[in-house]
Design a protein around this motif. Structure first.
Motif, PDB file in Angstrom:
ATOM      1  N   GLY A  22       0.810  -1.211   0.000  1.00  0.00           N
ATOM      2  CA  GLY A  22       0.000   0.000   0.000  1.00  0.00           C
ATOM      3  C   GLY A  22       0.842   1.259   0.000  1.00  0.00           C
ATOM      4  O   GLY A  22       0.514   2.237  -0.681  1.00  0.00           O
ATOM      5  N   LEU A  23       1.946   1.234   0.756  1.00  0.00           N
ATOM      6  CA  LEU A  23       2.859   2.378   0.779  1.00  0.00           C
ATOM      7  C   LEU A  23       3.480   2.594  -0.591  1.00  0.00           C
ATOM      8  O   LEU A  23       3.559   3.734  -1.077  1.00  0.00           O
ATOM      9  CB  LEU A  23       3.952   2.149   1.828  1.00  0.00           C
ATOM     10  N   PHE A  24       3.922   1.501  -1.221  1.00  0.00           N
ATOM     11  CA  PHE A  24       4.480   1.615  -2.569  1.00  0.00           C
ATOM     12  C   PHE A  24       3.446   2.156  -3.554  1.00  0.00           C
ATOM     13  O   PHE A  24       3.767   2.955  -4.442  1.00  0.00           O
ATOM     14  CB  PHE A  24       4.986   0.252  -3.054  1.00  0.00           C
ATOM     15  N   LEU A  25       2.195   1.710  -3.410  1.00  0.00           N
ATOM     16  CA  LEU A  25       1.133   2.193  -4.292  1.00  0.00           C
ATOM     17  C   LEU A  25       0.947   3.695  -4.145  1.00  0.00           C
ATOM     18  O   LEU A  25       0.810   4.410  -5.143  1.00  0.00           O
ATOM     19  CB  LEU A  25      -0.172   1.459  -3.970  1.00  0.00           C
ATOM     20  N   ILE A  26       0.960   4.181  -2.908  1.00  0.00           N
ATOM     21  CA  ILE A  26       0.804   5.617  -2.670  1.00  0.00           C
ATOM     22  C   ILE A  26       1.973   6.398  -3.273  1.00  0.00           C
ATOM     23  O   ILE A  26       1.784   7.442  -3.905  1.00  0.00           O
ATOM     24  CB  ILE A  26       0.694   5.898  -1.159  1.00  0.00           C
TER      25      ILE A  26
END
Length: 296
Positions: A22-26
């Motif tokens: 999720g962090l990478f997606l953001i």
């Protein structure tokens, strides 16, 4: 107890894994969202830094300025032509190179494969490439954008591996017994069965051609032949905006503000066609890459 601890460990792993993804997606998604939001905001909001996530003072002045720019339309037309023609030519020569190399009965297959791989590691360089294009009379022509990048050895290797692993030898033997020659076998049997890899390679070549500007920078001098990416580069890097572009919008935004809007609007305009085309080949993408990347 072991089963319970294992289940807790799996849940913890999934939580951490999803949090990291999720962090990478953001991190990946935020710049794209910012560019899109800035392109639909007013010039004053962009310059003052008010745009963070959503459009501020919704405005289409950036897009209006883009589509009033004569060179943008010319670049768009040229890029579509270069992409369509270049992709067709590249796909044609890639298939003609990959299929013979995939055949175990092709004499000299290893030697030719070695020559192809050699070109991935060594090349003549920029100056010899320019001299070659000049001697072939392709400077300031459409072919300067098509021929020098017509063949990607990496794509040849992917397609060659796909043919080798996905087309059974028994199918070739059966076709030969029925009197089918190599060209008919390629056209009527191999290509219809190779839809996934053809879609993927087409996407690869199409994206490369659409985003290409370096060859245009080196080989093209006539503005009427400039692709969209070169027009975008002139506006973004050289910060040049013609009076024709500014025409009717000078009263609505300062020159600097309009330049900022043009940057974001041009990025969206130049990327939209590829983003629109991707869903049509996405279903073939994973399958084609996975099969084509397995060493046969």
């Amino acid at each position: 107890m072991d089963t319970l601890s294992s289940a807790k460990g799996d849940r913890l792993f999934h939580i951490v894994n999803n949090a990291v993804l999720g962090l990478f997606l953001i991190i990946v998604l935020y710049p794209l969202l910012y560019v899109l939001s800035a392109s639909f905001s007013s010039s004053s909001a962009v310059i003052s830094g008010k745009v963070w996530l959503w459009p501020v003072d919704f405005s289409l002045e950036g897009y209006q300025a883009v589509f009033r720019h004569r060179m943008v339309w010319t670049g768009f037309q040229n890029t579509i032509i270069y992409t369509a023609l270049g992709t067709i030519v590249s796909l044609f020569v890639t298939i003609l190179a990959a299929y013979p190399l995939s055949r175990s009965d092709f004499k000299g297959r290893r030697a030719f494969t070695l020559l192809f791989v050699f070109t991935m590691m060594f090349n003549g360089g920029l100056i010899p490439s320019y001299l070659l294009v000049r001697e072939l009379g392709m400077l300031d022509t459409i072919w300067a954008m098509v021929v020098p990048t017509a063949l990607s050895v990496w794509n040849v290797m992917i397609m060659m591996t796909y043919f080798r692993t996905s087309i059974p030898k028994e199918l070739l033997e059966s076709a030969q017994m029925d009197g089918c020659n190599d060209f008919k076998f390629l056209l009527r049997i191999v290509l219809p069965l190779s839809g996934p890899i053809i879609a993927v390679i087409t996407l690869f070549y199409g994206v490369d051609q659409w985003n290409q500007y370096f060859n245009a920078l080196i080989f093209l001098k006539k503005e009427k032949l400039f692709p969209l990416q070169l027009v975008l580069r002139d506006i973004l890097i050289q910060n040049q905006v013609s009076q024709e572009t500014l025409g009717d919008v000078q009263t609505a935004a300062a020159r600097q503000g309009l330049r900022e809007l043009l940057k974001y609007s041009l990025i969206v305009v130049s990327s939209a066609p590829l983003l629109a085309a991707y869903p049509f080949v996405q279903k073939y993408f994973v399958k084609g890459i996975m099969i084509g990347s397995i060493k046969g």
